[in-house]
Scaffold this motif. Structure first.
Motif, mmCIF file in Angstrom:
data_model
loop_
_atom_site.group_PDB
_atom_site.id
_atom_site.type_symbol
_atom_site.label_atom_id
_atom_site.label_comp_id
_atom_site.label_asym_id
_atom_site.label_seq_id
_atom_site.Cartn_x
_atom_site.Cartn_y
_atom_site.Cartn_z
ATOM 1 N N ARG A 1 0.869 -1.183 0.000
ATOM 2 C CA ARG A 1 0.000 0.000 0.000
ATOM 3 C C ARG A 1 0.902 1.228 0.000
ATOM 4 N NH1 ARG A 1 -2.699 -1.142 4.138
ATOM 5 N NH2 ARG A 1 -4.372 -2.233 3.013
ATOM 6 N N LEU A 2 0.763 2.068 -1.016
ATOM 7 C CA LEU A 2 1.563 3.287 -1.135
ATOM 8 C C LEU A 2 0.704 4.504 -0.808
ATOM 9 C CD1 LEU A 2 3.498 2.691 -4.507
ATOM 10 C CD2 LEU A 2 4.237 2.139 -2.173
ATOM 11 N N TRP A 3 1.243 5.379 0.034
ATOM 12 C CA TRP A 3 0.597 6.654 0.357
ATOM 13 C C TRP A 3 1.433 7.753 -0.289
ATOM 14 C CZ3 TRP A 3 -4.094 6.667 2.701
ATOM 15 C CH2 TRP A 3 -4.480 5.503 3.352
ATOM 16 N N ILE A 4 0.891 8.340 -1.345
ATOM 17 C CA ILE A 4 1.626 9.295 -2.177
ATOM 18 C C ILE A 4 1.147 10.715 -1.875
ATOM 19 C CG2 ILE A 4 2.129 9.993 -4.551
ATOM 20 C CD1 ILE A 4 1.597 7.037 -5.338
ATOM 21 N N SER B 1 -6.563 -0.768 -5.897
ATOM 22 C CA SER B 1 -7.649 -0.033 -5.250
ATOM 23 C C SER B 1 -7.043 1.106 -4.439
ATOM 24 C CB SER B 1 -8.484 -0.967 -4.363
ATOM 25 O OG SER B 1 -7.655 -1.700 -3.475
ATOM 26 N N GLY B 2 -7.906 1.963 -3.878
ATOM 27 C CA GLY B 2 -7.426 3.105 -3.103
ATOM 28 C C GLY B 2 -8.286 4.325 -3.347
ATOM 29 N N PHE B 3 -7.672 5.507 -3.343
ATOM 30 C CA PHE B 3 -8.419 6.727 -3.636
ATOM 31 C C PHE B 3 -7.450 7.834 -4.046
ATOM 32 C CE2 PHE B 3 -7.091 7.565 0.669
ATOM 33 C CZ PHE B 3 -6.959 8.940 0.766
ATOM 34 N N CYS B 4 -7.995 8.849 -4.677
ATOM 35 C CA CYS B 4 -7.220 10.038 -5.067
ATOM 36 C C CYS B 4 -7.988 11.266 -4.611
ATOM 37 C CB CYS B 4 -7.008 10.071 -6.582
ATOM 38 S SG CYS B 4 -6.350 11.637 -7.206
ATOM 39 N N MET B 5 -7.341 12.119 -3.829
ATOM 40 C CA MET B 5 -7.932 13.396 -3.428
ATOM 41 C C MET B 5 -7.224 14.505 -4.193
ATOM 42 S SD MET B 5 -8.168 15.330 0.293
ATOM 43 C CE MET B 5 -6.560 16.155 0.127
ATOM 44 N N PRO B 6 -7.864 15.097 -5.201
ATOM 45 C CA PRO B 6 -7.230 16.186 -5.951
ATOM 46 C C PRO B 6 -7.206 17.468 -5.130
ATOM 47 C CG PRO B 6 -9.491 15.906 -6.664
ATOM 48 C CD PRO B 6 -9.229 14.820 -5.646
ATOM 49 N N GLY B 7 -6.618 18.503 -5.703
ATOM 50 C CA GLY B 7 -6.532 19.782 -5.012
ATOM 51 C C GLY B 7 -5.146 20.021 -4.464
ATOM 52 N N LYS B 8 -5.055 20.885 -3.476
ATOM 53 C CA LYS B 8 -3.779 21.269 -2.864
ATOM 54 C C LYS B 8 -3.893 21.110 -1.351
ATOM 55 C CE LYS B 8 -0.511 25.138 -2.623
ATOM 56 N NZ LYS B 8 -0.250 26.527 -3.017
ATOM 57 N N PRO B 9 -3.138 20.132 -0.771
ATOM 58 C CA PRO B 9 -2.268 19.164 -1.448
ATOM 59 C C PRO B 9 -3.065 18.041 -2.080
ATOM 60 C CG PRO B 9 -2.337 18.684 0.892
ATOM 61 C CD PRO B 9 -3.164 19.939 0.697
ATOM 62 N N VAL C 1 -2.812 10.498 -2.857
ATOM 63 C CA VAL C 1 -3.141 9.292 -3.619
ATOM 64 C C VAL C 1 -2.750 8.083 -2.786
ATOM 65 C CG1 VAL C 1 -2.762 7.959 -5.722
ATOM 66 C CG2 VAL C 1 -2.706 10.462 -5.816
ATOM 67 N N CYS C 2 -3.657 7.132 -2.666
ATOM 68 C CA CYS C 2 -3.364 5.851 -2.021
ATOM 69 C C CYS C 2 -3.670 4.749 -3.016
ATOM 70 C CB CYS C 2 -4.198 5.672 -0.758
ATOM 71 S SG CYS C 2 -4.086 4.007 -0.042
ATOM 72 N N VAL C 3 -2.708 3.839 -3.220
ATOM 73 C CA VAL C 3 -2.954 2.662 -4.056
ATOM 74 C C VAL C 3 -2.520 1.423 -3.294
ATOM 75 C CG1 VAL C 3 -2.830 3.795 -6.297
ATOM 76 C CG2 VAL C 3 -0.735 2.986 -5.231
ATOM 77 N N GLU C 4 -3.237 0.334 -3.489
ATOM 78 C CA GLU C 4 -2.928 -0.918 -2.807
ATOM 79 C C GLU C 4 -3.189 -2.082 -3.745
ATOM 80 O OE1 GLU C 4 -5.554 -1.075 0.576
ATOM 81 O OE2 GLU C 4 -7.347 -1.332 -0.668
ATOM 82 N N GLY C 5 -2.371 -3.129 -3.586
ATOM 83 C CA GLY C 5 -2.495 -4.314 -4.425
ATOM 84 C C GLY C 5 -1.179 -5.066 -4.446
ATOM 85 N N ARG D 1 4.959 9.149 0.745
ATOM 86 C CA ARG D 1 5.020 9.575 2.141
ATOM 87 C C ARG D 1 5.138 8.374 3.078
ATOM 88 N NH1 ARG D 1 6.556 13.994 4.336
ATOM 89 N NH2 ARG D 1 5.050 15.335 3.298
ATOM 90 N N HIS D 2 4.480 7.277 2.718
ATOM 91 C CA HIS D 2 4.526 6.086 3.574
ATOM 92 C C HIS D 2 4.267 4.864 2.715
ATOM 93 C CE1 HIS D 2 4.270 3.620 7.127
ATOM 94 N NE2 HIS D 2 3.021 3.256 6.868
ATOM 95 N N ARG D 3 4.859 3.752 3.111
ATOM 96 C CA ARG D 3 4.699 2.503 2.359
ATOM 97 C C ARG D 3 4.444 1.362 3.333
ATOM 98 N NH1 ARG D 3 8.177 0.215 -2.589
ATOM 99 N NH2 ARG D 3 7.602 -1.981 -2.462
ATOM 100 N N GLU D 4 3.479 0.519 2.991
ATOM 101 C CA GLU D 4 3.169 -0.662 3.796
ATOM 102 C C GLU D 4 3.368 -1.900 2.935
ATOM 103 O OE1 GLU D 4 -0.694 -0.272 5.790
ATOM 104 O OE2 GLU D 4 -0.645 1.850 5.203
ATOM 105 N N ASP D 5 4.157 -2.854 3.407
ATOM 106 C CA ASP D 5 4.387 -4.121 2.713
ATOM 107 C C ASP D 5 3.992 -5.260 3.635
ATOM 108 O OD1 ASP D 5 5.594 -3.319 0.147
ATOM 109 O OD2 ASP D 5 7.199 -2.518 1.409
#
Length: 330
Positions: A161-164, A188-196, A199-203, A264-268
């Motif tokens: 899981r990557l927290w970008i 899967s995950g989500f994307c919050m546009p704007g400032k800042p 993005v979170c992706v997992e798989g 910003r953070h990574r989960e393995d």
């Protein structure tokens, strides 16, 4: 070795790499703020641990007869405990197949584990890639090695899981790419546009790393034959209609650019013997979708971070909020 001593070693190694490879085509730090935080931590005893890993890219051309046609990109990240733990390195090339890339990276990790544990090793890793990587382009795995590889993969599957973090995400094409890439790679995950931008992706780990590489490495985009590059003004006729660019004799494209973007953070998580059911069990999100939280501000580009916190809390990820913003959510 203390955390500060490890940080000092990281700074020294970065300075060495910078002096040996002064051009961006050879060595590129992708997050200068992370380096600044690391230096501040080293120079100030009262400073807290940095919030981001140092990340950089080393480009390598092996010494072979057709070297001008071959280039390898090493995407590197230094964990906070490096060199007590190994660096995170992923080697890529547009000429490598997926199986060849996996084989190369597995052998590089084995080499580092056997020869560089507890010591600064970025130069050793680069030399190994320079000496050995080209051989993997035409290497066909033997049936025995394929069998062993398949057995290993069936025993250990990595879920990531990557927290970008991005300074901002406004561009509609970038936002579309994020959704499309995730769908293509079964993330899967989500994307919050704007400032800042968040993005979170997992798989699967390989899919997450491929997703991240497309933010930084245009070769990864070209390798997958995806129309993900923004067409720039045509050099030949300077037309401004995208539909006409492909009628021109010459045109140039540019990669998607980011003012600042980093993991910003990574989960393995290791799923021994895990299959589709185990992967699905680890997911916190069912699909990847864009999330907007009461957009406001003069440009409508600011999100309600309180709503973001409650969304993360619902997904069991509330601790991530402090990693992003340095304060506890409420």
């Amino acid at each position: 070795m203390t955390n500060r001593e490890e940080a000092e070693i990281q700074i020294s190694e970065l300075d060495l790499l910078s002096s040996m490879f002064p051009y961006e085509e050879e060595f590129l730090v992708t997050d200068q703020l992370a380096v600044a935080e690391l230096k501040h931590y080293v120079e100030n005893e009262a400073a807290e641990m940095p919030s981001s890993k140092v990340q950089f890219i080393l480009n390598v051309k092996p010494e072979v007869s057709n070297a001008s046609m071959v280039e390898f990109s090493m995407a590197c990240a230094l964990p906070f405990k490096y060199p007590a733990v190994l660096p995170e390195i992923t080697v890529r090339s547009s000429l490598l197949s997926r199986s060849q890339q996996l084989h190369l990276n597995s052998d590089l990790k084995t080499y580092l584990m056997q020869n560089c544990s507890g010591e600064p090793c970025m130069l050793s890793a680069r030399e190994w890639v320079k000496d050995h990587a080209a051989a993997y382009i035409d290497k066909e795995l033997s049936s025995s090695s394929v069998t062993a590889s398949n057995a290993t993969q069936s025993e250990v599957i990595m879920f990531t899981r990557l927290w970008i973090y991005s300074h901002h995400i406004y561009n509609k094409q970038k936002r579309k790419n994020i959704i499309d890439w995730a769908k293509e790679l079964s993330l899967s995950g989500f994307c919050m546009p704007g400032k800042p931008g968040v993005v979170c992706v997992e798989g699967l780990q390989s899919s997450c790393e491929e997703f991240w590489s497309r933010f930084l490495n245009p070769e990864a985009i070209q390798r997958n034959k995806l129309l993900l590059l923004e067409v720039f003004a045509c050099e030949w006729c300077f037309c401004d209609q995208p539909g006409n660019h492909y009628l021109c004799q010459r045109y140039r494209v540019r990669r998607l650019t980011w003012k600042r973007i980093l993991i910003r953070h990574r989960e393995d998580v290791s799923l021994e013997g895990g299959g589709h059911a185990e992967i699905q069990k680890q997911r916190k999100f069912s699909t990847l979708e864009e999330k907007c939280f009461d957009a406001h501000g003069t440009r409508g580009n600011r999100m309600d971070l309180g709503q973001l916190y409650h969304f993360l809390e619902e997904k069991g990820c509330a601790d991530i909020f402090q990693m992003y913003f340095g304060v506890e959510g409420h």
